[in-house]
Write a protein that holds these residues in place. Structure first.
Motif, short mmCIF file in Angstrom:
data_model
loop_
_atom_site.label_atom_id
_atom_site.label_comp_id
_atom_site.label_asym_id
_atom_site.label_seq_id
_atom_site.Cartn_x
_atom_site.Cartn_y
_atom_site.Cartn_z
N LEU A 96 0.89 -1.28 0.00
CA LEU A 96 -0.05 -0.01 0.03
C LEU A 96 0.62 1.10 -0.10
CD1 LEU A 96 -2.58 -1.20 2.67
CD2 LEU A 96 -2.83 -1.27 0.12
N GLU A 97 0.26 2.25 -0.24
CA GLU A 97 1.03 3.78 -0.47
C GLU A 97 1.41 3.84 1.01
OE1 GLU A 97 1.82 5.23 -3.05
OE2 GLU A 97 0.75 4.34 -4.46
N TRP A 98 2.75 4.17 1.14
CA TRP A 98 3.31 4.58 2.49
C TRP A 98 3.10 5.65 3.10
CZ3 TRP A 98 5.97 9.05 3.32
CH2 TRP A 98 6.42 9.85 2.35
N TRP A 99 2.84 6.74 2.17
CA TRP A 99 2.19 8.00 2.80
C TRP A 99 0.92 8.16 3.31
CZ3 TRP A 99 -1.91 9.59 -0.12
CH2 TRP A 99 -1.88 9.23 -1.34
N ALA A 100 0.00 7.10 2.97
CA ALA A 100 -1.43 7.13 3.28
C ALA A 100 -1.65 6.41 4.76
CB ALA A 100 -2.32 6.31 2.24
N LYS A 101 -0.79 5.75 5.07
CA LYS A 101 -0.59 5.28 6.44
C LYS A 101 0.16 5.96 7.45
CE LYS A 101 1.38 1.61 4.65
NZ LYS A 101 2.11 0.56 4.21
N HIS A 102 -0.57 6.65 8.41
CA HIS A 102 0.17 7.28 9.05
C HIS A 102 -0.76 7.70 10.40
CE1 HIS A 102 -2.29 10.27 7.00
NE2 HIS A 102 -2.40 11.03 8.09
#
Length: 168
Positions: free
Chosen positions: A81-87
């Motif tokens: 999955l997109e790294w920047w979406a998980k935060h």
């Protein structure tokens, strides 16, 4: 319908508990408030689990971020999955506090990105903790209201229509 009243905690695994502890207590200022050690445990489906220590770091709100230090050797695995979406997004009370937090993190050797203005509603900085947790520190400049909720519904409906039509 019952709706939860708050987030109790969100949990991640750490492969370096000492670095994680230093980051959350010293760089972020959270307080270590709880820990659970299990030397023999099973998952909810009955599988044996490696021994672990589960530690909880409390924010001023009372909500926690928690980490599992699990016995054994582990490699980080990309979930695709997109790294920047998980935060994880944590709030501060003002733009001045946001600047202070950025400096506080930098003083502890943390690389900080931002400030990013999200539609004039959120001003945010970003960094990673030692476990790879993507952290957003944000100042929400105003409460969200019914107009925001109505706009959100319109955007949601349009997005689903565009996805169904293959436009995005």
């Amino acid at each position: 319908m019952v709706t939860p009243i708050a987030m109790n905690h969100i949990a991640y695994q750490t492969t370096d508990l000492a670095a994680t502890h230093a980051f959350w207590t010293e760089a972020v200022g959270a307080k270590l408030v709880g820990a659970v050690r299990q030397d023999r445990a099973t998952t909810s489906s009955g599988e044996a689990m490696n021994p672990f220590l589960h530690v909880f770091y409390e924010l001023k709100s009372g909500e926690c971020i928690a980490f599992f230090d699990v016995a054994g050797e582990y490699e980080a695995k990309d979930d695709g999955l997109e790294w920047w979406a998980k935060h994880v997004a944590l709030s501060v009370s003002s733009d001045e506090e946001l600047e202070e937090m950025a400096q506080q993190l930098k003083n502890h050797g943390v690389q900080v990105r931002g400030t990013v203005d999200h539609d004039g509603v959120w001003h945010s900085i970003y960094c990673f903790d030692p476990s790879g947790v993507h952290l957003e520190i944000t100042h929400q400049t105003r409460p969200l209201n019914e107009k925001d909720a109505d706009e959100a519904q319109l955007l949601y409906d349009a997005w689903l229509a565009d996805r169904a039509a293959g436009r995005v």
